[in-house]
Design an enzyme around this catalytic site. Structure first.
Site, mmCIF file in Angstrom:
data_model
loop_
_atom_site.group_PDB
_atom_site.id
_atom_site.type_symbol
_atom_site.label_atom_id
_atom_site.label_comp_id
_atom_site.label_asym_id
_atom_site.label_seq_id
_atom_site.Cartn_x
_atom_site.Cartn_y
_atom_site.Cartn_z
ATOM 1 N N GLU A 1 0.716 3.727 2.428
ATOM 2 C CA GLU A 1 1.601 3.391 1.310
ATOM 3 C C GLU A 1 1.860 4.585 0.390
ATOM 4 O O GLU A 1 2.268 4.410 -0.752
ATOM 5 C CB GLU A 1 0.995 2.232 0.515
ATOM 6 N N SER B 1 1.784 -3.685 1.789
ATOM 7 C CA SER B 1 3.216 -3.388 1.921
ATOM 8 C C SER B 1 3.796 -3.869 3.248
ATOM 9 O O SER B 1 4.736 -3.273 3.779
ATOM 10 C CB SER B 1 3.482 -1.880 1.751
ATOM 11 N N TYR C 1 11.253 -2.710 -0.234
ATOM 12 C CA TYR C 1 11.464 -1.401 -0.849
ATOM 13 C C TYR C 1 12.843 -0.791 -0.647
ATOM 14 O O TYR C 1 13.182 0.187 -1.315
ATOM 15 C CB TYR C 1 10.401 -0.421 -0.323
ATOM 16 N N ARG D 1 -1.409 -8.900 -8.929
ATOM 17 C CA ARG D 1 -0.382 -9.835 -8.481
ATOM 18 C C ARG D 1 -0.959 -10.715 -7.395
ATOM 19 O O ARG D 1 -1.688 -10.239 -6.516
ATOM 20 C CB ARG D 1 0.816 -9.062 -7.929
ATOM 21 N N ASP E 1 -0.028 -13.429 -4.407
ATOM 22 C CA ASP E 1 1.038 -13.964 -3.571
ATOM 23 C C ASP E 1 0.687 -15.385 -3.142
ATOM 24 O O ASP E 1 -0.449 -15.670 -2.749
ATOM 25 C CB ASP E 1 1.247 -13.081 -2.341
ATOM 26 N N GLU F 1 -2.782 -13.747 -0.856
ATOM 27 C CA GLU F 1 -3.527 -12.502 -1.044
ATOM 28 C C GLU F 1 -3.352 -12.000 -2.460
ATOM 29 O O GLU F 1 -2.503 -12.484 -3.213
ATOM 30 C CB GLU F 1 -3.089 -11.437 -0.044
ATOM 31 N N ASN G 1 -2.970 -8.415 -4.847
ATOM 32 C CA ASN G 1 -2.660 -6.987 -4.893
ATOM 33 C C ASN G 1 -3.199 -6.448 -6.207
ATOM 34 O O ASN G 1 -2.776 -6.882 -7.277
ATOM 35 C CB ASN G 1 -1.142 -6.781 -4.797
ATOM 36 N N GLY H 1 3.103 -2.660 -6.889
ATOM 37 C CA GLY H 1 4.170 -1.682 -6.983
ATOM 38 C C GLY H 1 4.822 -1.663 -8.358
ATOM 39 O O GLY H 1 4.903 -2.675 -9.045
#
Length: 313
Positions: free
Chosen positions: A30, A158, A224, A262, A264, A277, A279, A283
């Site tokens: 990443e 990602s 992205y 974050r 999900d 999951e 994070n 990002g």
């Protein structure tokens, strides 16, 4: 404090932060995304008068800290040692404040399988899955779950190495990837009721975002590059919005996380929400989701970066 109320910023003087290293780049898969995020954070902090400097990767950070060049670290090193507890342990051992969850939460949530096992033990909902050890039988795991499924590495981000498999014909690319991949994989039930994410900022769950990729699933390109992915924020209304925010915050805390991150969440076809999951260094690019959610509460990008950094003081 309620799940929707944000307290006022704690500080007004940028000098309180001292010299800030914005840790970015590194050597994980990443890297490019991290450099993008890091440059945005760096610009935002400097715009607020903070003495912030870029640092590319952990060896450069170690050298800088040995020279006592920084007082704290804004960690935006996505993936690998930036999120798996390594850099957190380094900074904790040196007594240097840093953004994001600590060693335990970072190490645990970098591993999707262990995170899901913890959620199951805590009685929290998550999609059914089968662990595939290195060299294991991926096809057998897929058959055990039943199609459709996702196959993904346990310790990547990602959407690296993620394969949606809706029919036997789509197994081949996943099998090829697995043959050359040294880590654990998991086959995970593909949920079709909607894809959501919830940013966490301190003790507050930000408004949910429903992600609607034009391609049908949220891969690296949709995250992205693509300009046609839809982000609906808030993703839900009323009681369902309150429910998903509360679940995300509970899942974040249960996984040993604090600070910001974050979570999900996917929705089952029967309406149930399932934790997917966490994070721990989300990002911060033009396509990123935590800034989109914060904006719904009137928090612009510069203020968001300030508030994240405040957690280190």
């Amino acid at each position: 404090m309620s799940a929707t109320a944000l307290p006022p910023p704690r500080f007004a003087d940028p000098a309180v932060f001292g010299r800030v290293a914005v840790l970015m780049g590194g050597t994980s898969s990443e890297r490019e995304v991290s450099l993008n995020s890091g440059s945005n954070v760096l610009e935002a902090l400097r715009a607020r008068g903070i003495d912030a400097q870029p640092v590319d990767g952990i060896p450069a950070l170690v050298e800088a800290l040995a020279q006592e060049r920084f007082d704290r670290v804004f960690n935006i090193l996505h993936g690998g040692d930036g999120e798996n507890g390594v850099v957190q342990g380094l900074l904790q051992g040196l007594g240097v404040p840093y953004t994001g969850p600590g060693v335990l939460g970072s190490a645990l949530t970098m591993d999707k399988i262990r995170t899901k096992l913890l959620w199951i033990a805590a009685g929290l909902p998550t999609a059914r899955f089968v662990r595939i050890p290195a060299g294991g039988d991926l096809a057998a795991a897929v058959r055990e779950l039943g199609l459709p499924v996702f196959v993904k590495p346990s310790c990547e981000g990602s959407s690296v190495g993620v394969f949606p498999i809706r029919s036997e014909d789509e197994l081949a690319p996943a099998l090829e990837f697995a043959a050359g991949y040294e880590g654990e994989l998991l086959a995970e039930q593909m949920l079709t009721g909607g894809e959501y994410t919830v940013g966490i900022l301190g003790e507050v769950a930000l408004p949910s975002i429903r992600i609607v990729p034009a391609s049908g699933w949220y891969d690296y390109h949709a995250k992205y590059i693509a300009e046609d992915t839809q982000y609906l924020c808030p993703g839900l209304q009323g009681g369902e919005e309150a429910q998903i925010r509360a679940l995300a915050l509970e899942g974040f805390r249960a996984a040993g996380c604090s600070g910001w991150g974050r979570v999900d969440v996917m929705r089952h076809a029967d309406g149930r929400f399932m934790l997917m999951e966490v994070n721990t260094a989300p990002g911060m690019t033009s396509h990123s989701l935590v800034p989109k959610a914060a904006a719904q509460l009137g928090i612009g990008f510069e203020e968001l970066c300030w508030r994240i950094l405040e957690q280190t003081v």
